[in-house]
Design an enzyme around this catalytic site. Structure first.
Site, PDB file in Angstrom:
ATOM      1  N   LYS A 208      42.535  37.568  33.373  1.00  0.00           N
ATOM      2  CA  LYS A 208      42.482  36.924  34.693  1.00  0.00           C
ATOM      3  C   LYS A 208      43.716  36.054  34.910  1.00  0.00           C
ATOM      4  O   LYS A 208      44.305  35.512  33.974  1.00  0.00           O
ATOM      5  CB  LYS A 208      41.191  36.131  34.843  1.00  0.00           C
ATOM      6  CG  LYS A 208      39.959  37.075  34.882  1.00  0.00           C
ATOM      7  CD  LYS A 208      39.134  36.989  36.124  1.00  0.00           C
ATOM      8  CE  LYS A 208      38.208  38.189  36.264  1.00  0.00           C
ATOM      9  NZ  LYS A 208      36.787  37.846  36.226  1.00  0.00           N
ATOM     10  N   ARG A 243      32.957  40.349  29.201  1.00  0.00           N
ATOM     11  CA  ARG A 243      33.404  41.513  29.971  1.00  0.00           C
ATOM     12  C   ARG A 243      34.918  41.619  29.813  1.00  0.00           C
ATOM     13  O   ARG A 243      35.638  40.748  30.300  1.00  0.00           O
ATOM     14  CB  ARG A 243      32.992  41.328  31.435  1.00  0.00           C
ATOM     15  CG  ARG A 243      33.280  42.525  32.320  1.00  0.00           C
ATOM     16  CD  ARG A 243      32.781  42.275  33.742  1.00  0.00           C
ATOM     17  NE  ARG A 243      33.077  43.411  34.590  1.00  0.00           N
ATOM     18  CZ  ARG A 243      34.260  43.616  35.176  1.00  0.00           C
ATOM     19  NH1 ARG A 243      35.240  42.763  35.018  1.00  0.00           N
ATOM     20  NH2 ARG A 243      34.441  44.691  35.922  1.00  0.00           N
TER      21      ARG A 243
HETATM   22  N1  HH2 Z   1      35.250  40.268  37.298  1.00  0.00           N
HETATM   23  C1  HH2 Z   1      35.709  41.333  37.981  1.00  0.00           C
HETATM   24  C2  HH2 Z   1      34.838  42.341  38.401  1.00  0.00           C
HETATM   25  N2  HH2 Z   1      33.527  42.289  38.121  1.00  0.00           N
HETATM   26  N3  HH2 Z   1      31.702  41.171  37.120  1.00  0.00           N
HETATM   27  C3  HH2 Z   1      31.219  40.114  36.441  1.00  0.00           C
HETATM   28  N4  HH2 Z   1      29.922  40.040  36.155  1.00  0.00           N
HETATM   29  N5  HH2 Z   1      32.042  39.086  36.027  1.00  0.00           N
HETATM   30  C4  HH2 Z   1      33.368  39.082  36.290  1.00  0.00           C
HETATM   31  O1  HH2 Z   1      34.059  38.105  35.909  1.00  0.00           O
HETATM   32  C5  HH2 Z   1      33.920  40.189  37.001  1.00  0.00           C
HETATM   33  C6  HH2 Z   1      33.042  41.225  37.416  1.00  0.00           C
HETATM   34  C7  HH2 Z   1      37.165  41.431  38.276  1.00  0.00           C
HETATM   35  O2  HH2 Z   1      37.827  42.033  37.232  1.00  0.00           O
HETATM   36  P1  HH2 Z   1      38.196  43.588  37.167  1.00  0.00           P
HETATM   37  O3  HH2 Z   1      36.987  44.452  37.188  1.00  0.00           O
HETATM   38  O4  HH2 Z   1      39.087  43.800  36.003  1.00  0.00           O
HETATM   39  O5  HH2 Z   1      39.070  43.819  38.450  1.00  0.00           O
HETATM   40  P2  HH2 Z   1      38.786  44.383  39.920  1.00  0.00           P
HETATM   41  O6  HH2 Z   1      37.695  43.589  40.532  1.00  0.00           O
HETATM   42  O7  HH2 Z   1      40.116  44.189  40.605  1.00  0.00           O
HETATM   43  O8  HH2 Z   1      38.397  45.814  39.782  1.00  0.00           O
END
Ligand code: HH2
Length: 261
Positions: A208, A243
């Site tokens: 992040k 995660r």
């Molecule tokens: N962060 C993201 C997406 N989903 N779900 C939970 N429960 N907690 C989190 O911190 C979280 C999440 C964002 O990260 P990422 O999936 O890598 O990116 P993107 O939303 O751009 O696909």
């Protein structure tokens, strides 16, 4: 202290903030998920909609088109579906997913709670202030830890009232979802306020931007090493589900931290 569990991330999206495009091909996504399980992930979180700051959301058809071919290839593996849409969750649970990870905490789709309850699924409720398109424009709290905890307590009660057993729910402070770096770090520092709700805490610090900004004020992602340091700090404060994009490294770091704890 609970044994740490690692949740691997497979974003089937062109635009996720750190792995956008990597897993857009269903075969590549499925191979990535299988590798994560081999590397020690307890579960793999498959998502077809980016929620990065500024993102717009995708249609139901597009989200289904992205995730269903991946889930079909992963029959029998422990899977989570990262969605706010009831129909995506319904189809994913029918294909064997066991957890619904909803970043809107059951505020996005009025039918999702019943899908989770009827499917006897596990549920992750995450805090977000605002919505992805605008959430990083001046997030404000009087007391971030108690406000996030109060929100999650209310969403947990809502989920239970909709028929989701409390024992099936985990809570997530939503790192980066309408929070400054200082607010994100305070949430981790004061994780006891969330743990007082009595449910396992899932945390998503992996790559992040708050971690990147410790080194470069313009960073949009954080490094692997910073992610590992932050995950261990969160583990020591009681988080139990992590995660992450880099499964092997987190399993090693958290196993070492667990051996010492
Ligand atoms: N962060 C993201 C997406 N989903 N779900 C939970 N429960 N907690 C989190 O911190 C979280 C999440 C964002 O990260 P990422 O999936 O890598 O990116 P993107 O939303 O751009 O696909």
């Amino acid at each position: 202290m609970q044994r740490p569990a690692v949740m691997g991330i497979v974003n089937v999206t062109p635009d996720s903030f750190s792995d956008g495009g990597v897993h857009l091909d269903p075969e590549a996504a499925a191979a990535g998920a299988r590798r994560m399980i081999e590397e020690g992930a307890a579960i793999v979180d498959v998502g077809g909609e980016s929620t990065r700051p500024g993102s717009e959301g995708v249609s139901l058809d597009e989200e289904l088109r992205r995730v269903i071919p991946v889930l079909e290839r992963l029959d029998g593996l422990p899977l989570s579906i990262d969605t706010a849409k009831a129909e995506v969750a319904r189809r994913a649970l029918a294909l064997g997913a066991e957890l619904v990870n909803d970043v809107t905490a059951l505020r996005g789709d009025p039918e999702l709670a019943a899908v989770v309850a009827d499917g006897n699924a596990y549920l992750c409720l995450m805090h977000m202030q605002g919505e992805p398109r605008t959430m990083q424009a001046g997030p404000r709290y009087d007391d971030v830890a108690s406000e996030v905890a109060a929100f999650l307590e209310e969403r947990l009660a809502f989920a239970v009232s909709a028929g989701v057993p409390e024992e099936r729910v985990c809570l997530d402070p939503g790192i980066g979802f309408g929070k400054t770096p200082a607010q994100n770090f305070e949430l981790v520092r004061r994780l006891d306020v969330l743990l007082a709700l009595g449910r396992p805490v899932l945390i998503g610090l992996s790559r992040k931007s708050s971690l990147g900004r410790l080194f470069d004020p313009a960073a949009t992602t954080g490094t692997l090493a910073a992610s590992l340091g932050a995950a261990v700090a969160a583990y020591e404060r009681g988080a139990s589900i992590f995660r992450v994009h880099d499964v092997r490294e987190h399993v090693e770091a958290l196993t070492a931290a667990g051996a010492i704890a």
